[in-house]
Design a protein around this motif. Structure first.
Motif: not given
Length: 132
Positions: A2-6, A44-52, A55-64
């Motif tokens: 499932n989706r990863l928690t913060p 998934a690990i690569r996606a978390v690292i790239d987002r960090f 965007n310097f965040t671990l949270l999901d971005s809100k859909p536009s």
């Protein structure tokens, strides 16, 4: 998985920057916490690292949310003027004249102007003897 928690994302980033910055090593380091096949994938690990990193965040971005600029006061007024000019015009023809799609024209007629579509049906006239 499932989706990863913060908290789980933080754990991934912490291990990633604690180890020599290899995704495969992070994947291996997470096995004691999640088991052999239940942990996050390398993707998934690569996606978390790239987002960090971006965007310097671990949270999901809100859909536009898309800008809805069709259902405006000007378009409602245009449809209302069109109804005043010719009340018997079809919705398809009216939408072509106003420049809107038929579904938007229908919604404006129905919700904003409170109009209902009807079809005149010719029936026989009721006479006093018909009530019996």
């Amino acid at each position: 998985m499932n989706r990863l928690t913060p908290e789980q994302r933080f754990q991934i980033v912490e291990i990633y920057f604690g180890i020599n910055r290899y995704v495969r090593e992070v994947h291996r380091a997470l096995r004691p916490f999640y088991g052999q096949h239940n942990g996050p994938s390398e993707q998934a690990i690569r996606a978390v690292i790239d987002r960090f990193r971006t965007n310097f965040t671990l949270l999901d971005s809100k859909p536009s949310t898309r800008q809805r600029n069709v259902h405006t006061e000007g378009n409602i007024a245009g449809v209302a003027r069109s109804v005043e000019e010719d009340a018997e015009m079809s919705i398809r023809r009216r939408s072509q004249l106003v420049g809107l799609c038929p579904s938007t024209t229908w919604k404006i007629l129905r919700k904003d102007l409170g109009l209902r579509a009807y079809k005149i049906q010719l029936v026989q006239e009721l006479k006093p003897n018909d009530h019996r």
